[in-house]
Design an enzyme around this catalytic site. Sequence first.
Site, PDB file in Angstrom:
ATOM      1  N   ILE A  81      32.279  26.659  54.716  1.00 22.86           N
ATOM      2  CA  ILE A  81      32.283  27.608  53.606  1.00 22.86           C
ATOM      3  C   ILE A  81      33.010  28.854  54.107  1.00 22.86           C
ATOM      4  O   ILE A  81      32.812  29.271  55.250  1.00 22.86           O
ATOM      5  CB  ILE A  81      30.850  27.948  53.122  1.00 22.86           C
ATOM      6  N   ALA A  82      33.880  29.399  53.277  1.00 26.88           N
ATOM      7  CA  ALA A  82      34.624  30.594  53.689  1.00 26.88           C
ATOM      8  C   ALA A  82      35.085  31.371  52.465  1.00 26.88           C
ATOM      9  O   ALA A  82      35.392  30.792  51.421  1.00 26.88           O
ATOM     10  CB  ALA A  82      35.834  30.210  54.535  1.00 26.88           C
TER      11      ALA A  82
ATOM     12  N   GLU B 126      25.444  23.666  60.408  1.00 29.74           N
ATOM     13  CA  GLU B 126      25.519  24.206  61.758  1.00 29.74           C
ATOM     14  C   GLU B 126      26.167  25.583  61.676  1.00 29.74           C
ATOM     15  O   GLU B 126      27.083  25.783  60.878  1.00 29.74           O
ATOM     16  CB  GLU B 126      26.374  23.326  62.686  1.00 29.74           C
TER      17      GLU B 126
ATOM     18  N   TYR C 181      22.081  32.709  55.239  1.00 31.31           N
ATOM     19  CA  TYR C 181      21.379  31.434  55.132  1.00 31.31           C
ATOM     20  C   TYR C 181      19.866  31.629  55.070  1.00 31.31           C
ATOM     21  O   TYR C 181      19.183  30.985  54.275  1.00 31.31           O
ATOM     22  CB  TYR C 181      21.760  30.515  56.299  1.00 31.31           C
TER      23      TYR C 181
END
Length: 186
Positions: free
Chosen positions: A77-78, A111, A123
């Site tokens: 994800i970016a 991760e 997160y």
Amino acid sequence: MRETDLAQVLSIEERVFPEDPWPRSAFSRQLDNPLAQFIVMTLGEVPKGDAPDTPRDKVIGYAGTWIIVDEAHLMNIAVAPQFQGHGLGEFLLLHVLDSMRRLGAATCTLEVRPSNTRAQSLYRRLGFHVEGRRRRYYVDNGEDALIMTTDNLATLQPLHRQRLEALCQRLGKTMTIQVLMGPQTS
């Protein structure tokens, strides 16, 4: 995400992960993988009749997941660096988690580098917790990876909906963004 988005996706990937970016071939393989769902976030609205072979303007973020049985795995994800710090990563991740839940995932795992405290904070806000560690996971420098996972996504849905509504209200005052996802099942 589609093949015509990859130039913009790779530009973001290389700026956000300069030590170990995914190559174009890795993204291309995932576009044909039935277990994978890769999405893009665009600035502005995508016009109706958006042709699959036409590049989209202004891809500013992306995410990729796999669903295996009832577990989603967030592979990457970016958000483009110039758009970071406005809640867009959270916005994108909330869409991903909702999509994964609707596609049958009970939990989501990922991760993250122990040195990436900013991502870990996001997160944790969305219900992830550390479950373990993968030793020397990252090839660029041998850094370990923390394994983070959620509790049941259905249980987290009210929290996620509340956070998404607040983000939409805040972001809607400053920009128009759109998350483009593949077909959904209920």
